[in-house]
Structures are given as structure tokens and as C-alpha cells.
Design a protein around this motif. Structure first.
Motif, PDB file in Angstrom:
ATOM      1  N   VAL A   1    -142.824  17.504 -68.260  1.00 44.35           N
ATOM      2  CA  VAL A   1    -142.904  17.393 -69.718  1.00 44.35           C
ATOM      3  C   VAL A   1    -142.127  16.158 -70.159  1.00 44.35           C
ATOM      4  CG1 VAL A   1    -142.357  18.503 -71.894  1.00 44.35           C
ATOM      5  CG2 VAL A   1    -143.084  19.892 -69.949  1.00 44.35           C
ATOM      6  N   GLN A   2    -142.767  15.352 -70.992  1.00 43.67           N
ATOM      7  CA  GLN A   2    -142.107  14.167 -71.534  1.00 43.67           C
ATOM      8  C   GLN A   2    -141.958  14.323 -73.046  1.00 43.67           C
ATOM      9  OE1 GLN A   2    -145.077  13.464 -69.413  1.00 43.67           O
ATOM     10  NE2 GLN A   2    -143.531  13.743 -67.824  1.00 43.67           N
ATOM     11  N   LEU A   3    -140.792  13.967 -73.526  1.00 47.40           N
ATOM     12  CA  LEU A   3    -140.500  14.055 -74.946  1.00 47.40           C
ATOM     13  C   LEU A   3    -140.062  12.685 -75.438  1.00 47.40           C
ATOM     14  CD1 LEU A   3    -139.521  16.867 -73.456  1.00 47.40           C
ATOM     15  CD2 LEU A   3    -138.766  17.425 -75.756  1.00 47.40           C
ATOM     16  N   VAL A   4    -140.607  12.246 -76.546  1.00 48.03           N
ATOM     17  CA  VAL A   4    -140.271  10.944 -77.109  1.00 48.03           C
ATOM     18  C   VAL A   4    -139.948  11.119 -78.583  1.00 48.03           C
ATOM     19  CG1 VAL A   4    -141.034   8.606 -77.571  1.00 48.03           C
ATOM     20  CG2 VAL A   4    -141.752   9.758 -75.461  1.00 48.03           C
ATOM     21  N   GLU A   5    -138.706  10.756 -78.944  1.00 45.59           N
ATOM     22  CA  GLU A   5    -138.281  10.832 -80.339  1.00 45.59           C
ATOM     23  C   GLU A   5    -138.563   9.519 -81.055  1.00 45.59           C
ATOM     24  OE1 GLU A   5    -135.017  12.954 -77.867  1.00 45.59           O
ATOM     25  OE2 GLU A   5    -136.179  11.095 -77.773  1.00 45.59           O
ATOM     26  N   SER A   6    -138.701   9.615 -82.352  1.00 52.04           N
ATOM     27  CA  SER A   6    -138.837   8.430 -83.201  1.00 52.04           C
ATOM     28  C   SER A   6    -138.350   8.761 -84.594  1.00 52.04           C
ATOM     29  CB  SER A   6    -140.293   7.953 -83.244  1.00 52.04           C
ATOM     30  OG  SER A   6    -141.123   8.961 -83.794  1.00 52.04           O
ATOM     31  N   GLY A   7    -138.113   7.703 -85.386  1.00 51.58           N
ATOM     32  CA  GLY A   7    -137.780   7.916 -86.785  1.00 51.58           C
ATOM     33  C   GLY A   7    -136.333   7.709 -87.146  1.00 51.58           C
ATOM     34  N   GLY A   8    -135.484   7.412 -86.172  1.00 48.70           N
ATOM     35  CA  GLY A   8    -134.094   7.186 -86.513  1.00 48.70           C
ATOM     36  C   GLY A   8    -133.909   5.888 -87.277  1.00 48.70           C
TER      37      GLY A   8
ATOM     38  N   LEU B   1    -130.883   3.491 -90.039  1.00 51.27           N
ATOM     39  CA  LEU B   1    -129.651   3.368 -90.823  1.00 51.27           C
ATOM     40  C   LEU B   1    -129.978   3.690 -92.271  1.00 51.27           C
ATOM     41  CD1 LEU B   1    -126.713   2.434 -91.306  1.00 51.27           C
ATOM     42  CD2 LEU B   1    -127.596   0.098 -91.474  1.00 51.27           C
ATOM     43  N   VAL B   2    -129.272   4.668 -92.816  1.00 51.59           N
ATOM     44  CA  VAL B   2    -129.477   5.060 -94.213  1.00 51.59           C
ATOM     45  C   VAL B   2    -128.129   5.239 -94.883  1.00 51.59           C
ATOM     46  CG1 VAL B   2    -131.689   6.196 -93.742  1.00 51.59           C
ATOM     47  CG2 VAL B   2    -129.558   7.514 -93.647  1.00 51.59           C
ATOM     48  N   GLN B   3    -128.177   5.404 -96.190  1.00 53.15           N
ATOM     49  CA  GLN B   3    -126.952   5.653 -96.942  1.00 53.15           C
ATOM     50  C   GLN B   3    -126.767   7.147 -97.176  1.00 53.15           C
ATOM     51  OE1 GLN B   3    -127.322   3.237-100.499  1.00 53.15           O
ATOM     52  NE2 GLN B   3    -126.297   1.521 -99.494  1.00 53.15           N
ATOM     53  N   ALA B   4    -125.552   7.527 -97.432  1.00 47.83           N
ATOM     54  CA  ALA B   4    -125.262   8.925 -97.732  1.00 47.83           C
ATOM     55  C   ALA B   4    -126.123   9.392 -98.904  1.00 47.83           C
ATOM     56  CB  ALA B   4    -123.784   9.103 -98.055  1.00 47.83           C
ATOM     57  N   GLY B   5    -126.683  10.575 -98.766  1.00 48.74           N
ATOM     58  CA  GLY B   5    -127.557  11.127 -99.785  1.00 48.74           C
ATOM     59  C   GLY B   5    -129.036  10.854 -99.550  1.00 48.74           C
ATOM     60  N   ASP B   6    -129.329   9.929 -98.661  1.00 50.44           N
ATOM     61  CA  ASP B   6    -130.721   9.594 -98.361  1.00 50.44           C
ATOM     62  C   ASP B   6    -131.353  10.639 -97.453  1.00 50.44           C
ATOM     63  OD1 ASP B   6    -130.467   5.937 -98.188  1.00 50.44           O
ATOM     64  OD2 ASP B   6    -130.573   7.339 -99.879  1.00 50.44           O
ATOM     65  N   SER B   7    -132.638  10.470 -97.220  1.00 49.09           N
ATOM     66  CA  SER B   7    -133.395  11.350 -96.336  1.00 49.09           C
ATOM     67  C   SER B   7    -133.967  10.551 -95.179  1.00 49.09           C
ATOM     68  CB  SER B   7    -134.533  12.041 -97.103  1.00 49.09           C
ATOM     69  OG  SER B   7    -134.040  12.855 -98.138  1.00 49.09           O
ATOM     70  N   LEU B   8    -134.251  11.257 -94.105  1.00 49.22           N
ATOM     71  CA  LEU B   8    -134.836  10.653 -92.916  1.00 49.22           C
ATOM     72  C   LEU B   8    -135.633  11.737 -92.204  1.00 49.22           C
ATOM     73  CD1 LEU B   8    -134.563   7.747 -91.781  1.00 49.22           C
ATOM     74  CD2 LEU B   8    -132.784   8.616 -90.264  1.00 49.22           C
ATOM     75  N   ARG B   9    -136.720  11.325 -91.589  1.00 47.97           N
ATOM     76  CA  ARG B   9    -137.545  12.284 -90.851  1.00 47.97           C
ATOM     77  C   ARG B   9    -137.680  11.838 -89.407  1.00 47.97           C
ATOM     78  NH1 ARG B   9    -141.111  16.220 -92.563  1.00 47.97           N
ATOM     79  NH2 ARG B   9    -142.773  16.817 -91.107  1.00 47.97           N
ATOM     80  N   LEU B  10    -137.261  12.693 -88.500  1.00 49.14           N
ATOM     81  CA  LEU B  10    -137.395  12.426 -87.080  1.00 49.14           C
ATOM     82  C   LEU B  10    -138.629  13.155 -86.543  1.00 49.14           C
ATOM     83  CD1 LEU B  10    -133.700  12.934 -85.880  1.00 49.14           C
ATOM     84  CD2 LEU B  10    -134.785  10.879 -86.811  1.00 49.14           C
ATOM     85  N   SER B  11    -139.262  12.537 -85.567  1.00 53.46           N
ATOM     86  CA  SER B  11    -140.413  13.159 -84.919  1.00 53.46           C
ATOM     87  C   SER B  11    -140.197  13.180 -83.415  1.00 53.46           C
ATOM     88  CB  SER B  11    -141.693  12.393 -85.246  1.00 53.46           C
ATOM     89  OG  SER B  11    -142.001  12.480 -86.612  1.00 53.46           O
ATOM     90  N   CYS B  12    -140.829  14.146 -82.780  1.00 56.70           N
ATOM     91  CA  CYS B  12    -140.775  14.272 -81.325  1.00 56.70           C
ATOM     92  C   CYS B  12    -142.185  14.572 -80.833  1.00 56.70           C
ATOM     93  CB  CYS B  12    -139.813  15.383 -80.925  1.00 56.70           C
ATOM     94  SG  CYS B  12    -139.745  15.718 -79.157  1.00 56.70           S
ATOM     95  N   THR B  13    -142.688  13.717 -79.975  1.00 58.68           N
ATOM     96  CA  THR B  13    -144.015  13.907 -79.394  1.00 58.68           C
ATOM     97  C   THR B  13    -143.857  14.399 -77.970  1.00 58.68           C
ATOM     98  OG1 THR B  13    -144.937  12.155 -80.775  1.00 58.68           O
ATOM     99  CG2 THR B  13    -146.204  12.822 -78.844  1.00 58.68           C
ATOM    100  N   VAL B  14    -144.575  15.439 -77.638  1.00 55.42           N
ATOM    101  CA  VAL B  14    -144.457  16.073 -76.335  1.00 55.42           C
ATOM    102  C   VAL B  14    -145.758  15.898 -75.564  1.00 55.42           C
ATOM    103  CG1 VAL B  14    -143.994  18.232 -75.117  1.00 55.42           C
ATOM    104  CG2 VAL B  14    -142.857  17.747 -77.291  1.00 55.42           C
ATOM    105  N   SER B  15    -145.639  15.536 -74.305  1.00 54.50           N
ATOM    106  CA  SER B  15    -146.823  15.392 -73.454  1.00 54.50           C
ATOM    107  C   SER B  15    -146.524  15.976 -72.074  1.00 54.50           C
ATOM    108  CB  SER B  15    -147.220  13.911 -73.330  1.00 54.50           C
ATOM    109  OG  SER B  15    -146.165  13.160 -72.752  1.00 54.50           O
ATOM    110  N   GLY B  16    -147.578  16.262 -71.367  1.00 49.91           N
ATOM    111  CA  GLY B  16    -147.427  16.729 -69.994  1.00 49.91           C
ATOM    112  C   GLY B  16    -147.208  18.212 -69.844  1.00 49.91           C
ATOM    113  N   GLY B  17    -147.352  18.957 -70.913  1.00 53.54           N
ATOM    114  CA  GLY B  17    -147.154  20.400 -70.818  1.00 53.54           C
ATOM    115  C   GLY B  17    -147.892  21.113 -71.919  1.00 53.54           C
TER     116      GLY B  17
END
Length: 121
Positions: A1-8, A10-26
Motif C-alpha cells: 500500500v502506498q500513501l501520498v499526502e498533499s496540500g501542506g 504556510l498559512v497564518q493563524a486562523g486560516d484553513s488548509l486541506r490535506l489530502s491522502c491518495t492511497v494505491s496498491g490496496g
């Protein structure tokens, strides 16, 4: 199983961010999945997780009410929506398969490479 994160980033306090993880091989839909993070000089800690069917979710107290974990089984992806970010959320974030037998959930067999999240004050 391979996992790859994305979406990180630099933001300021109070901001929002969305991380994603794509999974393959399983069979993504069969895995309990989660997010962990590690800040400089600190141990890796649990952030959020959900069961394979998505019916149960788990959050660390430090992120409850601010972060939301979700999964899209047909797309083999999961996400972490992070709102009201704080400087103490700064860390490398990892997605992983998890064991739900412990509280909090612990990592199982597969990890991603991590994505950096930096929150400036």
C-alpha cells in the motif's frame, strides 16, 4: 500500500488548509485510516481517524471542533480539513493506516511521506 499526502503549506493563524491522502496498491475501503503529526522536537501524535466504513470518527482533543476528517472510497482518498489553525498545529502531517484497538488509535503498517504544515502567528 502506498500513501501520498498533499496540500501542506504556510498559512497564518486562523486560516484553513486541506490535506489530502491518495492511497494505491490496496483495497482502500477496507482500511481504517488516520492522520498523525510530528512537530520539531516532539513525538509523533495522533490527530484524527475513521473506521473503514466511515461510520466512526476519532479526534485528538487538541483538534476537535477545528479539524474534520473525511474519506472518498471510490476515489481512494481521504482528507483532513483544518480550520482555525494555530501556531501549535505546525508539524509534518502523515496519513497512515491505523489500528482502532487502542485509544487513541495507533499507526498500523503503512505511512505516507508526510506534508509540512506551518502556521505563523
Amino acid at each position: 500500500v502506498q500513501l501520498v499526502e498533499s496540500g501542506g503549506g504556510l498559512v497564518q493563524a486562523g486560516d484553513s488548509l486541506r490535506l489530502s491522502c491518495t492511497v494505491s496498491g490496496g483495497t482502500f475501503s477496507s482500511y481504517n485510516m488516520g492522520w498523525f503529526r510530528q512537530a520539531p522536537g516532539k513525538e509523533r501524535e495522533f490527530v484524527a481517524a475513521f473506521s473503514s466504513g466511515g461510520s466512526r470518527t476519532y479526534y485528538a482533543d487538541s483538534v476537535k471542533g477545528r479539524f474534520t476528517i473525511s474519506r472518498d472510497n471510490p476515489k481512494n482518498t481521504m482528507s483532513l480539513q483544518m480550520n482555525s489553525l494555530k501556531p501549535e498545529d505546525t508539524a509534518v502531517y502523515y496519513c497512515a493506516t491505523v489500528s482502532l484497538r487502542t485509544s487513541p488509535p495507533t499507526p498500523a503498517n503503512s505511512w505516507g511521506q508526510g506534508t509540512q504544515v506551518t502556521v505563523s502567528s
